[in-house]
Design a protein around this motif. Sequence first.
Motif, PDB file in Angstrom:
ATOM      1  N   GLY A  99       0.800  -1.217   0.000  1.00  0.00           N
ATOM      2  CA  GLY A  99       0.000   0.000   0.000  1.00  0.00           C
ATOM      3  C   GLY A  99       0.831   1.263   0.000  1.00  0.00           C
ATOM      4  O   GLY A  99       2.054   1.233   0.139  1.00  0.00           O
ATOM      5  N   ILE A 100       0.130   2.391  -0.171  1.00  0.00           N
ATOM      6  CA  ILE A 100       0.744   3.717  -0.177  1.00  0.00           C
ATOM      7  C   ILE A 100      -0.019   4.618   0.791  1.00  0.00           C
ATOM      8  O   ILE A 100      -1.256   4.651   0.785  1.00  0.00           O
ATOM      9  CB  ILE A 100       0.729   4.337  -1.580  1.00  0.00           C
ATOM     10  N   LEU A 101       0.743   5.353   1.605  1.00  0.00           N
ATOM     11  CA  LEU A 101       0.178   6.277   2.586  1.00  0.00           C
ATOM     12  C   LEU A 101       0.751   7.669   2.372  1.00  0.00           C
ATOM     13  O   LEU A 101       1.922   7.818   2.015  1.00  0.00           O
ATOM     14  CB  LEU A 101       0.506   5.824   4.010  1.00  0.00           C
ATOM     15  N   ASN A 102      -0.064   8.678   2.616  1.00  0.00           N
ATOM     16  CA  ASN A 102       0.415  10.051   2.561  1.00  0.00           C
ATOM     17  C   ASN A 102       1.039  10.402   3.909  1.00  0.00           C
ATOM     18  O   ASN A 102       0.524  10.030   4.961  1.00  0.00           O
ATOM     19  CB  ASN A 102      -0.739  11.001   2.249  1.00  0.00           C
ATOM     20  N   ILE A 103       2.154  11.121   3.870  1.00  0.00           N
ATOM     21  CA  ILE A 103       2.802  11.588   5.094  1.00  0.00           C
ATOM     22  C   ILE A 103       2.594  13.093   5.170  1.00  0.00           C
ATOM     23  O   ILE A 103       3.056  13.831   4.310  1.00  0.00           O
ATOM     24  CB  ILE A 103       4.310  11.274   5.092  1.00  0.00           C
ATOM     25  N   THR A 104       1.870  13.537   6.185  1.00  0.00           N
ATOM     26  CA  THR A 104       1.596  14.960   6.317  1.00  0.00           C
ATOM     27  C   THR A 104       1.907  15.430   7.718  1.00  0.00           C
ATOM     28  O   THR A 104       1.953  14.649   8.671  1.00  0.00           O
ATOM     29  CB  THR A 104       0.114  15.274   6.035  1.00  0.00           C
ATOM     30  N   LYS A 105       2.121  16.729   7.869  1.00  0.00           N
ATOM     31  CA  LYS A 105       2.367  17.308   9.192  1.00  0.00           C
ATOM     32  C   LYS A 105       1.101  17.289  10.037  1.00  0.00           C
ATOM     33  O   LYS A 105       1.164  17.319  11.260  1.00  0.00           O
ATOM     34  CB  LYS A 105       2.876  18.741   9.048  1.00  0.00           C
ATOM     35  N   LEU A 112      -5.237   1.834   8.413  1.00  0.00           N
ATOM     36  CA  LEU A 112      -5.698   1.331   7.117  1.00  0.00           C
ATOM     37  C   LEU A 112      -6.663   2.285   6.422  1.00  0.00           C
ATOM     38  O   LEU A 112      -6.725   2.324   5.195  1.00  0.00           O
ATOM     39  CB  LEU A 112      -6.366  -0.035   7.292  1.00  0.00           C
ATOM     40  N   PHE A 113      -7.398   3.072   7.171  1.00  0.00           N
ATOM     41  CA  PHE A 113      -8.353   4.008   6.571  1.00  0.00           C
ATOM     42  C   PHE A 113      -7.642   5.156   5.850  1.00  0.00           C
ATOM     43  O   PHE A 113      -8.270   5.885   5.087  1.00  0.00           O
ATOM     44  CB  PHE A 113      -9.299   4.551   7.641  1.00  0.00           C
ATOM     45  N   ASP A 114      -6.351   5.307   6.109  1.00  0.00           N
ATOM     46  CA  ASP A 114      -5.581   6.381   5.489  1.00  0.00           C
ATOM     47  C   ASP A 114      -4.850   5.937   4.226  1.00  0.00           C
ATOM     48  O   ASP A 114      -4.158   6.740   3.598  1.00  0.00           O
ATOM     49  CB  ASP A 114      -4.568   6.944   6.489  1.00  0.00           C
ATOM     50  N   LEU A 115      -4.979   4.679   3.851  1.00  0.00           N
ATOM     51  CA  LEU A 115      -4.313   4.201   2.640  1.00  0.00           C
ATOM     52  C   LEU A 115      -4.863   4.899   1.397  1.00  0.00           C
ATOM     53  O   LEU A 115      -6.072   4.969   1.185  1.00  0.00           O
ATOM     54  CB  LEU A 115      -4.507   2.695   2.493  1.00  0.00           C
ATOM     55  N   MET A 116      -3.962   5.427   0.571  1.00  0.00           N
ATOM     56  CA  MET A 116      -4.373   6.015  -0.708  1.00  0.00           C
ATOM     57  C   MET A 116      -4.487   4.963  -1.789  1.00  0.00           C
ATOM     58  O   MET A 116      -5.215   5.143  -2.776  1.00  0.00           O
ATOM     59  CB  MET A 116      -3.354   7.078  -1.134  1.00  0.00           C
ATOM     60  N   TRP A 117      -3.730   3.881  -1.628  1.00  0.00           N
ATOM     61  CA  TRP A 117      -3.753   2.780  -2.596  1.00  0.00           C
ATOM     62  C   TRP A 117      -3.344   1.506  -1.870  1.00  0.00           C
ATOM     63  O   TRP A 117      -2.500   1.530  -0.971  1.00  0.00           O
ATOM     64  CB  TRP A 117      -2.774   3.053  -3.739  1.00  0.00           C
ATOM     65  N   GLN A 118      -3.956   0.409  -2.239  1.00  0.00           N
ATOM     66  CA  GLN A 118      -3.526  -0.881  -1.728  1.00  0.00           C
ATOM     67  C   GLN A 118      -3.849  -1.969  -2.741  1.00  0.00           C
ATOM     68  O   GLN A 118      -4.743  -1.822  -3.576  1.00  0.00           O
ATOM     69  CB  GLN A 118      -4.161  -1.208  -0.380  1.00  0.00           C
ATOM     70  N   ALA A 119      -3.082  -3.039  -2.680  1.00  0.00           N
ATOM     71  CA  ALA A 119      -3.275  -4.182  -3.560  1.00  0.00           C
ATOM     72  C   ALA A 119      -2.914  -5.436  -2.784  1.00  0.00           C
ATOM     73  O   ALA A 119      -2.299  -5.375  -1.706  1.00  0.00           O
ATOM     74  CB  ALA A 119      -2.416  -4.054  -4.816  1.00  0.00           C
ATOM     75  N   LYS A 164      -3.828   0.063 -12.014  1.00  0.00           N
ATOM     76  CA  LYS A 164      -4.337  -1.280 -12.255  1.00  0.00           C
ATOM     77  C   LYS A 164      -3.188  -2.285 -12.342  1.00  0.00           C
ATOM     78  O   LYS A 164      -2.085  -1.946 -12.759  1.00  0.00           O
ATOM     79  CB  LYS A 164      -5.140  -1.325 -13.559  1.00  0.00           C
ATOM     80  N   HIS A 165      -3.491  -3.533 -11.974  1.00  0.00           N
ATOM     81  CA  HIS A 165      -2.505  -4.602 -12.113  1.00  0.00           C
ATOM     82  C   HIS A 165      -2.290  -4.904 -13.589  1.00  0.00           C
ATOM     83  O   HIS A 165      -3.244  -5.055 -14.356  1.00  0.00           O
ATOM     84  CB  HIS A 165      -2.983  -5.855 -11.391  1.00  0.00           C
ATOM     85  N   ALA A 166      -0.999  -4.979 -13.998  1.00  0.00           N
ATOM     86  CA  ALA A 166      -0.688  -5.201 -15.408  1.00  0.00           C
ATOM     87  C   ALA A 166      -0.147  -6.593 -15.666  1.00  0.00           C
ATOM     88  O   ALA A 166      -0.590  -7.282 -16.587  1.00  0.00           O
ATOM     89  CB  ALA A 166       0.326  -4.164 -15.899  1.00  0.00           C
ATOM     90  N   GLU A 167       0.832  -7.029 -14.850  1.00  0.00           N
ATOM     91  CA  GLU A 167       1.488  -8.295 -15.154  1.00  0.00           C
ATOM     92  C   GLU A 167       2.306  -8.748 -13.950  1.00  0.00           C
ATOM     93  O   GLU A 167       2.751  -7.930 -13.128  1.00  0.00           O
ATOM     94  CB  GLU A 167       2.411  -8.129 -16.365  1.00  0.00           C
ATOM     95  N   ASP A 168       2.516 -10.072 -13.852  1.00  0.00           N
ATOM     96  CA  ASP A 168       3.435 -10.657 -12.877  1.00  0.00           C
ATOM     97  C   ASP A 168       4.622 -11.253 -13.617  1.00  0.00           C
ATOM     98  O   ASP A 168       4.471 -11.838 -14.700  1.00  0.00           O
ATOM     99  CB  ASP A 168       2.752 -11.749 -12.045  1.00  0.00           C
ATOM    100  N   TYR A 169       5.808 -11.129 -13.002  1.00  0.00           N
ATOM    101  CA  TYR A 169       7.046 -11.646 -13.587  1.00  0.00           C
ATOM    102  C   TYR A 169       7.679 -12.618 -12.589  1.00  0.00           C
ATOM    103  O   TYR A 169       8.074 -12.194 -11.489  1.00  0.00           O
ATOM    104  CB  TYR A 169       8.030 -10.509 -13.868  1.00  0.00           C
ATOM    105  N   PRO A 170       7.776 -13.898 -12.914  1.00  0.00           N
ATOM    106  CA  PRO A 170       8.408 -14.848 -11.991  1.00  0.00           C
ATOM    107  C   PRO A 170       9.851 -14.442 -11.691  1.00  0.00           C
ATOM    108  O   PRO A 170      10.613 -14.103 -12.600  1.00  0.00           O
ATOM    109  CB  PRO A 170       8.357 -16.176 -12.754  1.00  0.00           C
ATOM    110  N   LEU A 171      10.220 -14.458 -10.396  1.00  0.00           N
ATOM    111  CA  LEU A 171      11.588 -14.155  -9.990  1.00  0.00           C
ATOM    112  C   LEU A 171      11.808 -14.806  -8.628  1.00  0.00           C
ATOM    113  O   LEU A 171      11.251 -14.364  -7.618  1.00  0.00           O
ATOM    114  CB  LEU A 171      11.837 -12.648  -9.931  1.00  0.00           C
ATOM    115  N   LYS A 172      12.569 -15.855  -8.613  1.00  0.00           N
ATOM    116  CA  LYS A 172      12.707 -16.696  -7.439  1.00  0.00           C
ATOM    117  C   LYS A 172      13.226 -15.916  -6.229  1.00  0.00           C
ATOM    118  O   LYS A 172      14.269 -15.281  -6.287  1.00  0.00           O
ATOM    119  CB  LYS A 172      13.648 -17.866  -7.740  1.00  0.00           C
ATOM    120  N   GLY A 173      12.468 -15.985  -5.144  1.00  0.00           N
ATOM    121  CA  GLY A 173      12.899 -15.403  -3.877  1.00  0.00           C
ATOM    122  C   GLY A 173      12.964 -13.892  -3.865  1.00  0.00           C
ATOM    123  O   GLY A 173      13.714 -13.312  -3.060  1.00  0.00           O
ATOM    124  N   ALA A 174      12.186 -13.199  -4.691  1.00  0.00           N
ATOM    125  CA  ALA A 174      12.264 -11.738  -4.780  1.00  0.00           C
ATOM    126  C   ALA A 174      12.065 -11.092  -3.406  1.00  0.00           C
ATOM    127  O   ALA A 174      11.030 -11.280  -2.772  1.00  0.00           O
ATOM    128  CB  ALA A 174      11.231 -11.230  -5.771  1.00  0.00           C
TER     129      ALA A 174
END
Length: 324
Positions: A99-105, A112-119, A164-174
């Motif tokens: 996820g992505i969160l905004n950091i503000t003063k 979790l209610f402050d998430l701007m994006w999550q997947a 949006k989700h575009a693609e997955d790329y296999p990569l062992k142990g990423a």
Amino acid sequence: MASNWYIYFLAALHIFTAVLAQPITSRADDYHIAVVDQNSRTVRVFPRNAKRWNDDAIFWSFTPGIFNSKWNNLSGVKIRKVAKHGWIALVTASGGKAGILNITKEKRKVNLFDLMWQATPGDNPHAIEIVPRNGAIVVASSNPGKLSLYVPTSKDIDDYSKIKHAEDYPLKGAHGVLWDPNGGKSVADGFLWVVGDDFLYKFKVTGSFQNTRLKQVGRYNLPKGGLGHDLQPDYTNKQMLLMTDSYAAYSFNTKSGKFKVLKTMMKLKSLVRHPNGEYMWVTGDKHELGQYVRWGAKVGSQTDARGWSDAKFYKARIYNPNYE
């Protein structure tokens, strides 16, 4: 009798010599540190030089709570800066989320209610990165191993409702993913680096918006053939990356493609270097996770530490949005 100026000179010389004799960490810049603690289920930011990392010292925190199992075992955090939102925090959790969160003063405690994006990429997410001037988000998941690519579908690349989700790329142990501007200002100039089992990988980011894709252009054997853990900048040198695996800590020269073993040391969960020259790392102690964030002029040679006895630190990051 010595003149006053001479006495003052000797006093100043004594003070200057004493300062130089101090270890590097006692003269460290008072920057901030973001730590992932799996015991408290939080990401928290503390001042580097706070005498105690207690509740009073918390600068910013993210707490996903206990009711969403996919946010269990927070595993990664990065600080970045984007045009529309300013400073943001990129977070991952081994339970399956990113996820992505905004950091503000204005808001120092977020959830979790402050998430701007999550997947939900799944497969044990360990690291996340955002590609500047493109807006693509890449999540590295370790089991069995893949990169998940999320792309903007509008010209406003910072509109996370249009990712949006575009693609997955296999990569062992990423385990680690890091954008490298490579001295340039365009996406075409840079590289995306990924550390996984046995190898460090090099990718180009091609296309734009919904047509963004990843193309592998290099692969380098980890010197000791270990399972990759962390991948971070060396903020003293834009050509150097730092990484850890199950056996050691390394630096990697992105121009020459050469590794250097910095320290043979097991259970190194994270490693980074501040512009002032000091290294910061987390070593697994109890339960394979760390109770202290440690600093020193050399990896493994501790001169300072912060933490507490029941912490379960997995990652420690410099609170800095710069890629290198």
